[in-house]
Design a protein around this motif. Structure first.
Motif, PDB file in Angstrom:
ATOM      1  N   VAL A 293       0.848  -1.190   0.000  1.00  0.00           N
ATOM      2  CA  VAL A 293       0.000   0.000   0.000  1.00  0.00           C
ATOM      3  C   VAL A 293       0.882   1.238   0.000  1.00  0.00           C
ATOM      4  N   PRO A 296      -2.841   4.878   1.430  1.00  0.00           N
ATOM      5  CA  PRO A 296      -3.862   4.037   2.087  1.00  0.00           C
ATOM      6  C   PRO A 296      -5.251   4.639   1.941  1.00  0.00           C
ATOM      7  N   CYS A 312      -7.455   3.661  -2.990  1.00  0.00           N
ATOM      8  CA  CYS A 312      -6.182   3.165  -2.471  1.00  0.00           C
ATOM      9  C   CYS A 312      -5.215   2.994  -3.639  1.00  0.00           C
ATOM     10  N   SER A 371      -5.252  -2.395   3.522  1.00  0.00           N
ATOM     11  CA  SER A 371      -5.468  -1.051   4.050  1.00  0.00           C
ATOM     12  C   SER A 371      -6.950  -0.917   4.375  1.00  0.00           C
ATOM     13  N   SER A 586       0.687   3.211   5.213  1.00  0.00           N
ATOM     14  CA  SER A 586       1.801   2.401   4.706  1.00  0.00           C
ATOM     15  C   SER A 586       2.966   3.305   4.499  1.00  0.00           C
TER      16      SER A 586
END
Length: 1322
Positions: A293, A296, A312, A371, A586
């Motif tokens: 990710v 996110p 995402c 995520s 992330s």
């Protein structure tokens, strides 16, 4: 047509400015958030901030002005959206950004319908004038080190060569292979220094768990060789356990590398080095790394019946990513639409017509990473609680048995305040939202509880308003929601026995048209298992240099933030390994040298790649979420070797007691107690350290008593603990002061020498230290050697000594050293070299003394050695000169002459000298030998003469135009005068002569005929003596062609050829001729005769009727002339006799024959629909013509049948038989001699019939089936047997039904001979 807007040459551009936004690069750009939904958004004209449109045609501006761009918008907030152009013209779009600023500057569609179309076009044109170009900077290309690419190719499989070359732009494939061969040899030579064997190389691969690994086998020559790991040319640290990102495991000779928590930046070329030699290279492709990710999911807010967008962005394309709602897979539908960008990186989920039941946790999972984010649905201003309640009841209730709600009556005006995420501690009452206060004597109160506890929400009414209804976040509650309703008079209660995190929210009690609200806050902090807390109480002890990983597992229902601290200060470092829904974000890994903090779904981790002493201390981690926070503490102890003792290291010379050392304890003992101190010593000029002793812990002094006076030493001290010895504290070199030593004695004097011994004497030394001399040491060495050997073991008190241990005939040198109680002094200088032998006799006089050469300044002498009987062997000679005007002999050199020749130089020209030579040796000089005559210093005269040998020629033949070079060697002293003559006359000017060092040479660059003649070389010196040499030079060209050739026959059977002589013969040049003949105009020339000195040649053996061509060529020593050929060949005609040839008579055979059938037709019984093929073989000449009949009616032109005739085999084919095709078939063959007829019967039965089952079928005497009403059909006997080819085709039956019953109904074919078949084929 919808045009997708995108900058040329670049990928889709993502714009993330908030929920509900549209992103460029998605597949459904025409409907980003609600173009075909049911939302209540209104259409507004979109202002474009930065757009670059380039039409492709001249009419594009007109079409652009006639178009309007509109976009549906939700709400009044400023948002960024994407535009879809409903245009028919192609455009280039660099970048665009839409800004929606609410009603300011825009008009809705209702107002736009009333304005003229021209104003709209003008407004759009004004926007086009405001456009400006914006070019995004290109991404910097990744620098590739070609040296790493070559290293990768050297260890790659051959099947991967093409892929690697295409990836890195290597186009010369064959050149690459050649260079690889050269580099592999260099690599093997370098690897051979450290490695004996390398095998089982396995390139990098990625497991399902997201770990990259590669391994190899190494047989190291030195087990202490260091192994390094590099990525893209930069060294990266690694650990030896699974807690570090880069890990190395060793199992015997097997080395296994692992890379954990893969990220896109981990892609690259990895290399393994042993010391400085690259032994293995492999590449981790970016496409092999599982997607993680990058951007996110963010928490989304929307109103009821509105739209929510989750987006995402992943690091790698992942078309298999799955969306989840409340940890369950979410299937796409009309209300839940899933989109993915063309590059596969951006994933979007659009929730349309949002309801309160859609509120919860949404997540996107890629398999290894995920995520998550929350969706909050807020009630709109114009929505009542009744509408919210009814909309979220199951659809079966709305028209089902339960009817309308039992809480709200029709026509009541009950409203709810706008929903917002409440915080703990807010007021529990609001007049605007909760109605008049006089209806509640006690309203609902905000409460905070821990997860799992029981809670009760209660309120008291002032009057009875009915049963009332409970709502949570606008949704009606029932007993199925895990709550208990109680009523005690005017008190209404809501009980929850075990509160869960999902039950937190805003609770509302509604009675009649009155309501009361309160917020329930459930504290659900992250929890750490008790066993983990118990383990953290014990200190974590690690060794320095090792990687340390501190991992704290926890449980939490909310996103968690972790903060690590060391001794109260926050640990700042790179992040790695963040994934899962618990993190909510992330991050990418940073430098692997510093601390790395990782946060996962159920753990947090602090990784120190290489622990040091400074990393030890008290660590704590604070886990904080919406439900609360928790803290864990642990102690890290890093154990290391001690630091060096504190200096300086003091060294004192205690004279006879030795050397005393003193130091201070180390500042840091490495976490272990000092056991002792180790003291080492090194002598100056040496590299080896010797351990001299140990000192206890409580003592920081040491005395070394084993030092030698007069030498320099260096000392060092180390502190030793249980972890080993630390670094050393080293001192400077210190000289141990010696006592006074005696000086050197004098040079030894030789008193006598013989083969038995040599007697020496010397004087005592002077100066300090010479008062107490114990004796003297005597040493000897051979002349030319550097090694001194002691003569006596004990000191000699006297200053006189005879050395007897000598080898006779060797030459020795001696020296003396004085000895005192303090030791030996400095050796004295060596003596002169002396032979160990008896005294020699002087040599005798030299013999055969003579003068070998003289010049104006030198005289060269030679002689023989003296006779052995006259004395001992001479070791050298002395040459002396005495001038004619002097009486004193003077030596010509220093020392002696070792050989029997000598040249005395530097003399006066033409001066006279007397010469003598004397032999000398160790015994003495011998008697001199002198010349009786006076020697003059002047050259010796040599008469001129030519140096000729057997290869010298008196004549020379040269071709015209060639270069003439004639060298002549001579000898004369002094150098004579050289004169060249041609025919007794001076040479022409173009002839060049040179004379140098006894060689004279004649050079003519290009010879001509006039250069022929007699050449003479004359040598003449000063005294008048001379010598001459003559030689002849002939210059000629290739001869001219002979004259015309005449042929005549003087004798039968011969031909005589005569020709005119060559013009060169008149000049007297030697010539000869060669005659060549050939028998045809194009045949090769053959030599008939050579070296003919006349102009006539006779050819014998001439054949009649043959033509002869003649050619004559003139030749000399320089070559051949051009040929002279005959114009007409010579031929003697041949007389031929007549003869008569009688041709034989020939009569062609009569092959005519009337037609006859070799193989007749056969009858067929076939089912309906089957294919029928009737064949027969016919013979006759001329070729007969075959006509087919059915029931005596010709079948020519019938479209249902067709016939063939191949080499006399005639066939009639019926593709699909019917009952109407039944009957008698006849084949009639006709030619000019007659005709022949063959008949057969075809019977077609109905479908499904079987000839074996009917009663009308019977077998004849040969076993063949036939119909009972049909007679057996036979051909007349006696005919010839059929051929193999004709019978195989004539016996063909139904191809669709191969049963033997149908084929059995056929007539026997007559036999026919092989000759009949061949005739039929002809």
């Amino acid at each position: 047509m919808e045009a997708e807007m995108q900058q040329p040459g670049m990928g889709p551009r993502n714009v993330t400015n908030g929920p509900g936004q549209a992103h460029q690069g998605d597949q459904v750009l025409g409907d980003p958030v609600g173009l075909r939904g049911k939302g209540k958004g209104y259409r507004r004209l979109i202002a474009i901030r930065a757009l670059d449109i380039t039409p492709f045609s001249s009419g594009a501006d007109q079409r652009l002005s006639q178009s309007s761009w509109e976009q549906p918008v939700l709400g009044n907030r400023g948002e960024d959206h994407q535009c879809v152009l409903p245009l028919s013209l192609p455009v280039h779009v660099n970048s665009l950004l839409f800004s929606l600023d609410g009603p300011v500057g825009f008009r809705n569609n209702r107002e736009r319908h009333n304005e003229p179309q021209e104003d709209l076009g003008k407004e759009v044109m004004d926007f086009r004038m405001m456009l400006k170009k914006r070019a995004l900077p290109p991404a910097p290309p990744k620098k590739i080190d070609l040296e790493q690419v070559w290293q990768l190719l050297m260890t790659a499989d051959q099947k991967d060569y093409e892929r690697i070359c295409m990836k890195y732009g290597i186009v010369d494939f064959w050149g690459m292979l050649r260079k690889l061969q050269e580099m592999k040899k260099e690599r093997e030579d370098k690897m051979a220094q450290y490695i004996s064997i390398i095998s089982n190389l396995r390139h990098i691969r990625v497991t399902k768990e997201g770990t990259a690994m590669f391994d190899l086998e190494l047989h190291l020559k030195n087990s202490g060789s260091k192994i390094y790991l590099y990525k893209d040319g930069e060294m990266i640290p690694y650990g030896h356990d699974n807690e570090t990102k880069h890990c190395l495991r060793r199992l015997g000779k097997r080395y296994h590398f692992q890379i954990r928590d893969l990220r896109p930046e981990d892609a690259g070329i990895y290399q393994v080095k042993v010391e400085d030699a690259v032994v293995f290279s492999t590449e981790l492709e970016a496409s092999a790394i599982p997607p993680s990710v990058v951007v996110p999911l963010a928490e989304a807010h929307c109103e009821e019946e509105g739209e929510a967008v989750f987006e995402c962005t992943l690091s790698n394309p992942c078309p298999n990513a799955v969306w989840h709602f409340q940890h369950r897979p979410l299937r796409p539908s009309e209300r839940h639409e899933v989109f993915m960008s063309p590059d596969g990186l951006t994933h979007r989920l659009v929730v349309r017509e949002a309801r309160f039941s859609d509120m919860g946790l949404y997540s996107l999972s890629t398999g290894l990473h995920a995520s998550s984010a929350w969706l909050v649905v807020e009630a709109g201003k114009d929505k009542s609680l009744q509408t919210a309640s009814l909309d979220h009841q199951p659809r079966a209730r709305r028209g089902g048995k339960e009817g309308r709600s039992d809480v709200h009556g029709e026509g009541r005006d009950v409203t709810q305040s706008p929903r917002s995420r409440s915080k703990p501690g807010t007021s529990s009452f609001s007049k605007e939202a909760r109605g008049p206060i006089d209806h509640f004597s006690q309203g609902l109160a905000d409460m905070e509880v821990q997860q799992g506890e029981a809670v009760t929400l209660s309120c008291i009414l002032t009057s009875d308003l009915g049963p009332g209804t409970w709502f949570k976040d606008g949704v009606k509650l029932t007993t199925q929601d895990g709550v208990i309703f109680e009523q005690d008079g005017l008190m209404h209660k809501l009980l929850i026995t075990h509160v869960q995190g999902t039950q937190a929210g805003k609770y509302t009690f509604v009675a009649s048209n009155q309501q009361s609200e309160a917020t329930l806050t459930v504290h659900d902090p992250p929890t750490i298992a008790p066993d983990v807390t118990e383990k953290l109480r014990e200190p974590l002890v690690v060794k320095a240099g090792k990687p340390v990983t501190m991992k704290i597992p926890f449980q939490s229902r909310h996103p968690v933030q972790a903060v690590w601290r060391k001794d109260g200060a926050e640990v700042v470092g790179g992040s790695s390994g963040s994934s899962g829904s618990g993190s909510g974000s992330s991050s990418s890994s940073s430098s692997s040298n510093g601390p790395q903090v990782a946060l996962g779904d159920s753990y947090t981790r602090l990784c120190l790649p290489s622990a040091g002493r400074k990393d030890g201390g008290q660590y704590s981690v604070t886990l904080r979420s919406e439900g609360g926070s928790v803290q864990a503490e642990l102690t890290l102890q890093v154990i290391d070797k001690p630091q060096p003792p504190q200096g300086p290291l003091e060294v004192h010379d205690c004279h006879r007691a030795g050397v005393c050392l003193h130091w201070q304890p180390p500042r840091d003992d490495g976490g272990r107690a000092v056991e002792h101190y180790m003291v080492e010593r090194r002598q100056a000029g040496r590299s080896t350290w010797l351990k001299v002793g140990e000192s206890p812990t409580d003592s920081t002094t040491f005395t070394d008593t084993h030092v030698e006076q007069g030498k320099k030493y260096a000392f060092r001290v180390r502190a030793v603990t249980a972890e080993g010895a630390g670094e050393a504290l080293e001192s400077e070199e210190v000289l141990v002061a010696p006592e006074a030593l005696p000086g050197p004695p004098s040079t030894p004097a030789i008193l006598s020498a013989s083969s038995r011994g040599i007697t020496l004497t010397w004087t005592a030394p002077r100066g300090p230290g010479s008062a107490h001399i114990l004796g003297y040491l005597i040493e000897k060495r051979k002349k030319g050697s550097n090694t001194w050997i002691a003569v006596n073991e004990q000191p000699v008190p006297d200053r006189r000594w005879t050395v007897v241990d000598l080898r006779q005939g060797c030459q020795y040198e001696f020296r003396v050293t004085a000895m005192t109680p303090s030791g030996p002094g400095e050796p004295g200088p060596p003596s002169d070299a002396v032979f160990a032998r008896d005294p020699m006799r002087p040599p005798g006089p030299v013999r055969d003394l003579r003068v070998t050469d003289t010049s104006h300044t030198s005289i060269t002498l030679s002689w023989a050695g003296p006779d052995a009987q006259d004395g001992d062997e001479a070791q050298g000679y002395v040459v002396e000169l005495c001038g004619s005007d002097s009486l004193q002999w003077n030596p010509c050199h220093a020392g002696t002459v070792p050989v029997t020749t000598y040249t005395a130089k530097g003399l006066r020209p033409q001066a006279g000298y007397f010469v003598r030579v004397t032999a000398v040796n160790d015994g003495d000089r011998g008697e001199p030998t002198a010349l009786d005559t006076l020697v003059q210093a002047m050259p010796v005269t040599v008469c001129p003469k030519f140096l000729m040998d057997s290869s010298t020629k008196d004549s020379l033949m040269v071709r015209v135009g060639d270069t003439i070079r004639v060298p002549v060697s001579f000898e004369a002293v002094p150098i004579p005068e050289v004169t060249w003559l041609k025919d007794d006359l001076p040479l022409p000017k173009r002839s060049v002569t040179t004379t140098k060092d006894g060689l004279t040479q004649l050079l003519i660059p290009a010879a001509s005929l006039s250069d022929s003649g007699l050449y003479t070389v004359v040598l003449r010196n000063l005294p008048g003596k001379e010598a001459a040499h003559n030689f002849l030079i002939k210059v000629a060209a290739c001869p001219q062609a002979p004259g015309p050739i005449r042929l005549q026959e003087n004798v039968p059977g011969t031909v005589t050829a005569e020709w005119e002589p060559c013009p060169d013969e008149a000049q007297g040049l030697p010539l000869h001729c060669a005659v060549l003949t050939r028998s045809s105009a194009h045949g090769p020339w053959r030599e008939a005769a050579d070296r003919i000195h006349t102009n006539r040649f006779t050819l014998l053996g001439v054949l009649l009727g043959h033509e002869y061509h003649f050619r004559v060529v003139a030749k000399n020593e320089l070559g051949a002339s051009k040929p002279s050929d005959t114009s007409q060949p010579w031929c003697i005609p041949r007389q031929r006799d007549r003869f008569t040839v009688k041709a034989p008579s020939y009569r062609e055979p009569d092959l005519r024959q009337k037609p006859r059938f070799l193989v007749g037709l056969r009858s067929h019984l076939l089912p309906q629909g089957c294919e029928c093929c009737m064949s027969c073989a016919v013979q006759g000449w001329p070729q007969p013509r075959v006509t087919w009949f059915r029931n005596d009616q010709s079948l020519e032109g019938n479209p249902t049948v067709y016939s063939t005739d191949v080499l006399g085999v005639c066939s009639l084919v019926i593709p699909s038989v019917t009952p109407e095709d039944s009957g008698e078939y006849k084949a009639v063959a006709k030619n000019t001699l007659g005709q022949a007829v063959s008949t057969a019967i075809l019977i077609v039965i109905g479908t499904g019939g079987c000839p074996d089952s009917g009663p009308d079928w019977q077998r004849d005497e040969k076993g063949n089936q036939r119909h009972s009403h049909l007679p057996a059909f036979r051909e007349p006997s006696g005919g010839p047997s059929p051929s193999r080819h004709a019978s195989s085709q004539a016996e063909a039956g139904c191809s669709a039904d191969p049963r033997p019953a149908f084929r059995g109904f056929a007539a026997e074919a007559p036999a026919f001979s092989k000759a009949d078949v061949q005739c039929a084929r002809a």
